[in-house]
Design a protein around this motif. Structure first.
Motif, PDB file in Angstrom:
ATOM      1  N   ARG A   1       0.855  -1.179   0.000  1.00 16.37           N
ATOM      2  CA  ARG A   1       0.000   0.000   0.000  1.00 16.37           C
ATOM      3  C   ARG A   1       0.895   1.233   0.000  1.00 16.37           C
ATOM      4  O   ARG A   1       2.112   1.128   0.072  1.00 16.37           O
ATOM      5  N   ARG A   2       0.281   2.417  -0.052  1.00 19.62           N
ATOM      6  CA  ARG A   2       1.035   3.652   0.114  1.00 19.62           C
ATOM      7  C   ARG A   2       0.318   4.533   1.120  1.00 19.62           C
ATOM      8  O   ARG A   2      -0.882   4.369   1.374  1.00 19.62           O
ATOM      9  N   LEU A   3       1.043   5.491   1.687  1.00 21.29           N
ATOM     10  CA  LEU A   3       0.494   6.273   2.791  1.00 21.29           C
ATOM     11  C   LEU A   3       1.064   7.688   2.814  1.00 21.29           C
ATOM     12  O   LEU A   3       2.073   7.988   2.158  1.00 21.29           O
ATOM     13  N   GLN A   4       0.375   8.542   3.569  1.00 16.98           N
ATOM     14  CA  GLN A   4       0.817   9.908   3.835  1.00 16.98           C
ATOM     15  C   GLN A   4       0.753  10.158   5.339  1.00 16.98           C
ATOM     16  O   GLN A   4      -0.183   9.715   6.003  1.00 16.98           O
ATOM     17  N   ASP A   5       1.735  10.893   5.866  1.00 21.35           N
ATOM     18  CA  ASP A   5       1.724  11.328   7.259  1.00 21.35           C
ATOM     19  C   ASP A   5       1.506  12.829   7.329  1.00 21.35           C
ATOM     20  O   ASP A   5       2.103  13.580   6.548  1.00 21.35           O
ATOM     21  N   TYR A   6       0.663  13.255   8.274  1.00 24.50           N
ATOM     22  CA  TYR A   6       0.444  14.673   8.533  1.00 24.50           C
ATOM     23  C   TYR A   6       0.622  14.933  10.024  1.00 24.50           C
ATOM     24  O   TYR A   6       0.186  14.131  10.851  1.00 24.50           O
TER      25      TYR A   6
ATOM     26  N   ARG B   1     -12.245  15.440  18.070  1.00 25.97           N
ATOM     27  CA  ARG B   1     -11.881  15.948  19.396  1.00 25.97           C
ATOM     28  C   ARG B   1     -13.125  16.325  20.196  1.00 25.97           C
ATOM     29  O   ARG B   1     -13.215  16.060  21.400  1.00 25.97           O
ATOM     30  N   ASN B   2     -14.108  16.923  19.527  1.00 24.93           N
ATOM     31  CA  ASN B   2     -15.333  17.347  20.208  1.00 24.93           C
ATOM     32  C   ASN B   2     -16.188  16.178  20.698  1.00 24.93           C
ATOM     33  O   ASN B   2     -17.101  16.387  21.507  1.00 24.93           O
ATOM     34  N   LEU B   3     -15.896  14.974  20.244  1.00 25.27           N
ATOM     35  CA  LEU B   3     -16.600  13.802  20.764  1.00 25.27           C
ATOM     36  C   LEU B   3     -16.174  13.487  22.194  1.00 25.27           C
ATOM     37  O   LEU B   3     -16.872  12.771  22.908  1.00 25.27           O
ATOM     38  N   GLY B   4     -15.002  13.993  22.587  1.00 28.75           N
ATOM     39  CA  GLY B   4     -14.518  13.750  23.940  1.00 28.75           C
ATOM     40  C   GLY B   4     -13.925  12.379  24.159  1.00 28.75           C
ATOM     41  O   GLY B   4     -13.772  11.945  25.309  1.00 28.75           O
ATOM     42  N   VAL B   5     -13.556  11.688  23.083  1.00 30.32           N
ATOM     43  CA  VAL B   5     -13.063  10.312  23.232  1.00 30.32           C
ATOM     44  C   VAL B   5     -11.571  10.244  23.531  1.00 30.32           C
ATOM     45  O   VAL B   5     -11.062   9.182  23.895  1.00 30.32           O
ATOM     46  N   PHE B   6     -10.844  11.357  23.410  1.00 25.31           N
ATOM     47  CA  PHE B   6      -9.399  11.318  23.599  1.00 25.31           C
ATOM     48  C   PHE B   6      -8.960  11.527  25.049  1.00 25.31           C
ATOM     49  O   PHE B   6      -7.773  11.645  25.333  1.00 25.31           O
ATOM     50  N   GLU B   7      -9.902  11.602  25.953  1.00 25.49           N
ATOM     51  CA  GLU B   7      -9.617  11.554  27.389  1.00 25.49           C
ATOM     52  C   GLU B   7      -8.594  12.602  27.840  1.00 25.49           C
ATOM     53  O   GLU B   7      -7.619  12.311  28.522  1.00 25.49           O
ATOM     54  N   GLY B   8      -8.821  13.845  27.437  1.00 20.84           N
ATOM     55  CA  GLY B   8      -7.956  14.923  27.888  1.00 20.84           C
ATOM     56  C   GLY B   8      -6.767  15.209  27.000  1.00 20.84           C
ATOM     57  O   GLY B   8      -6.117  16.247  27.145  1.00 20.84           O
ATOM     58  N   THR B   9      -6.448  14.296  26.082  1.00 22.38           N
ATOM     59  CA  THR B   9      -5.396  14.563  25.113  1.00 22.38           C
ATOM     60  C   THR B   9      -6.012  15.152  23.851  1.00 22.38           C
ATOM     61  O   THR B   9      -7.229  15.190  23.705  1.00 22.38           O
ATOM     62  N   LEU B  10      -5.169  15.604  22.940  1.00 24.87           N
ATOM     63  CA  LEU B  10      -5.644  16.183  21.691  1.00 24.87           C
ATOM     64  C   LEU B  10      -5.038  15.425  20.521  1.00 24.87           C
ATOM     65  O   LEU B  10      -3.854  15.090  20.544  1.00 24.87           O
ATOM     66  N   PRO B  11      -5.813  15.150  19.491  1.00 27.13           N
ATOM     67  CA  PRO B  11      -5.229  14.526  18.304  1.00 27.13           C
ATOM     68  C   PRO B  11      -4.208  15.461  17.669  1.00 27.13           C
ATOM     69  O   PRO B  11      -4.454  16.657  17.526  1.00 27.13           O
ATOM     70  N   ASN B  12      -3.061  14.923  17.297  1.00 26.94           N
ATOM     71  CA  ASN B  12      -2.003  15.754  16.722  1.00 26.94           C
ATOM     72  C   ASN B  12      -1.286  15.104  15.539  1.00 26.94           C
ATOM     73  O   ASN B  12      -0.293  15.638  15.043  1.00 26.94           O
ATOM     74  N   GLN B  13      -1.791  13.945  15.081  1.00 28.85           N
ATOM     75  CA  GLN B  13      -1.140  13.266  13.967  1.00 28.85           C
ATOM     76  C   GLN B  13      -2.183  12.526  13.151  1.00 28.85           C
ATOM     77  O   GLN B  13      -3.160  11.998  13.691  1.00 28.85           O
ATOM     78  N   VAL B  14      -1.986  12.524  11.837  1.00 26.96           N
ATOM     79  CA  VAL B  14      -2.923  11.873  10.927  1.00 26.96           C
ATOM     80  C   VAL B  14      -2.143  10.966   9.976  1.00 26.96           C
ATOM     81  O   VAL B  14      -1.150  11.391   9.381  1.00 26.96           O
ATOM     82  N   LEU B  15      -2.613   9.737   9.846  1.00 29.14           N
ATOM     83  CA  LEU B  15      -2.047   8.785   8.898  1.00 29.14           C
ATOM     84  C   LEU B  15      -3.108   8.478   7.848  1.00 29.14           C
ATOM     85  O   LEU B  15      -4.223   8.067   8.178  1.00 29.14           O
ATOM     86  N   VAL B  16      -2.754   8.701   6.593  1.00 34.87           N
ATOM     87  CA  VAL B  16      -3.644   8.397   5.474  1.00 34.87           C
ATOM     88  C   VAL B  16      -3.098   7.170   4.753  1.00 34.87           C
ATOM     89  O   VAL B  16      -1.946   7.175   4.306  1.00 34.87           O
ATOM     90  N   ASN B  17      -3.888   6.116   4.670  1.00 33.86           N
ATOM     91  CA  ASN B  17      -3.515   4.901   3.949  1.00 33.86           C
ATOM     92  C   ASN B  17      -4.411   4.723   2.732  1.00 33.86           C
ATOM     93  O   ASN B  17      -5.623   4.934   2.811  1.00 33.86           O
TER      94      ASN B  17
ATOM     95  N   LYS C   1     -17.948  -6.120  -3.081  1.00 37.41           N
ATOM     96  CA  LYS C   1     -16.744  -5.895  -3.872  1.00 37.41           C
ATOM     97  C   LYS C   1     -16.055  -4.621  -3.410  1.00 37.41           C
ATOM     98  O   LYS C   1     -16.691  -3.576  -3.234  1.00 37.41           O
ATOM     99  N   ARG C   2     -14.759  -4.697  -3.175  1.00 32.52           N
ATOM    100  CA  ARG C   2     -14.007  -3.535  -2.727  1.00 32.52           C
ATOM    101  C   ARG C   2     -13.695  -2.588  -3.889  1.00 32.52           C
ATOM    102  O   ARG C   2     -13.469  -3.010  -5.013  1.00 32.52           O
ATOM    103  N   GLN C   3     -13.660  -1.308  -3.565  1.00 32.82           N
ATOM    104  CA  GLN C   3     -13.109  -0.266  -4.420  1.00 32.82           C
ATOM    105  C   GLN C   3     -11.822   0.222  -3.743  1.00 32.82           C
ATOM    106  O   GLN C   3     -11.384  -0.339  -2.742  1.00 32.82           O
ATOM    107  N   THR C   4     -11.232   1.264  -4.255  1.00 32.58           N
ATOM    108  CA  THR C   4     -10.059   1.833  -3.593  1.00 32.58           C
ATOM    109  C   THR C   4     -10.499   2.566  -2.334  1.00 32.58           C
ATOM    110  O   THR C   4     -11.375   3.428  -2.384  1.00 32.58           O
ATOM    111  N   ARG C   5      -9.911   2.198  -1.218  1.00 40.61           N
ATOM    112  CA  ARG C   5     -10.265   2.792   0.068  1.00 40.61           C
ATOM    113  C   ARG C   5      -9.134   3.681   0.561  1.00 40.61           C
ATOM    114  O   ARG C   5      -7.954   3.307   0.498  1.00 40.61           O
ATOM    115  N   VAL C   6      -9.492   4.852   1.050  1.00 38.95           N
ATOM    116  CA  VAL C   6      -8.554   5.755   1.719  1.00 38.95           C
ATOM    117  C   VAL C   6      -8.990   5.871   3.171  1.00 38.95           C
ATOM    118  O   VAL C   6     -10.117   6.290   3.450  1.00 38.95           O
ATOM    119  N   SER C   7      -8.129   5.455   4.080  1.00 41.37           N
ATOM    120  CA  SER C   7      -8.435   5.564   5.506  1.00 41.37           C
ATOM    121  C   SER C   7      -7.704   6.762   6.087  1.00 41.37           C
ATOM    122  O   SER C   7      -6.535   6.998   5.776  1.00 41.37           O
TER     123      SER C   7
END
Length: 219
Positions: free
Chosen positions: A52-57, A83-99, A197-203
């Motif tokens: 696969r291929r990926l991007q980091d942000y 973040r507004n869902l409150g699921v990160f338990e006091g931390t903040l999301p700071n990194q994104v991985l795109v696959n 049937k799968r298509q191209t997926r971007v996560s």
């Protein structure tokens, strides 16, 4: 797009602790926006792996610490929404991985490990997939599966993050089985034995890297 007032109602009670599944977390228009921005990124932004291929942000996670990078504006609104869902338990999301997963591509059973706060959130774009969870032992028996629909969000926390391996089979299509535990939460009714049937997926995986270096890269 799903209007979320209480994330706890999306918890999958049949799963080990803890999994949440939210269908239609983003709209089709937002899905198109994400795909447009992912595929307009310059070629050097992509990292090519064997399957696969990926991007980091936000930076590339490293055991010595992540050197933070500015996250583009188009990603910030999805990070804010999660973040507004409150699921990160006091931390903040700071990194994104795109696959990017082409039909027939997947990922071997693995743990995301201690580089990250033990919470992972993933938006699926372009195609569904089946996410497997397995015991982390020699036999690696399958514990359960999740059907991740287009535009959905899955949240994985606690034991489900730290104790169970997760994987995606290298297939061009998926058959719904009785191991799939979130069918009642999906946006439409799926039948056991139904073939998709799968298509191209971007996560788009949004998470927190606790160890961040003070040096910043300006781009």
């Amino acid at each position: 797009m799903e209007v979320i007032d209480d994330p706890s109602k999306y918890k999958i009670t049949e799963a080990p602790s803890d999994v949440y599944y939210i269908p239609n977390f983003i709209s089709v228009e937002e899905e198109n926006e994400i795909l447009k921005n992912v595929y307009s990124a310059p070629k050097p932004k992509w990292t090519y792996l064997s399957n696969r291929r990926l991007q980091d942000y936000g930076g590339v996670p490293h055991k010595r610490g992540m050197i933070p990078e500015k996250i583009p504006h188009w990603l910030n609104k999805y990070m804010d929404r999660i973040r507004n869902l409150g699921v990160f338990e006091g931390t903040l999301p700071n990194q994104v991985l795109v696959n990017e997963y082409m039909p027939g591509q997947g990922i071997m059973p693995h743990l995301d490990g201690p580089l990250f706060h033990p919470i992972v959130t993933t938006i699926s774009c372009g195609s569904h997939t089946i996410l497997n969870f397995l015991n982390n032992d020699v036999i690696r028996n399958k514990v359960c599966e999740l059907l991740l629909e287009r535009c959905s969000l899955v949240i994985i926390k606690n034991d489900m993050y730290t104790k169970y391996l997760h994987s995606i089979d290298e297939k061009e299509s998926d058959t719904i089985s009785n191991k799939c535990i979130n069918l009642e939460q999906c946006s439409r009714k799926f039948k056991i034995g139904e073939n998709l049937k799968r298509q191209t997926r971007v996560s788009v995986t949004i998470r927190n890297v606790p160890k961040v270096l003070k040096v910043k890269l300006t781009v």
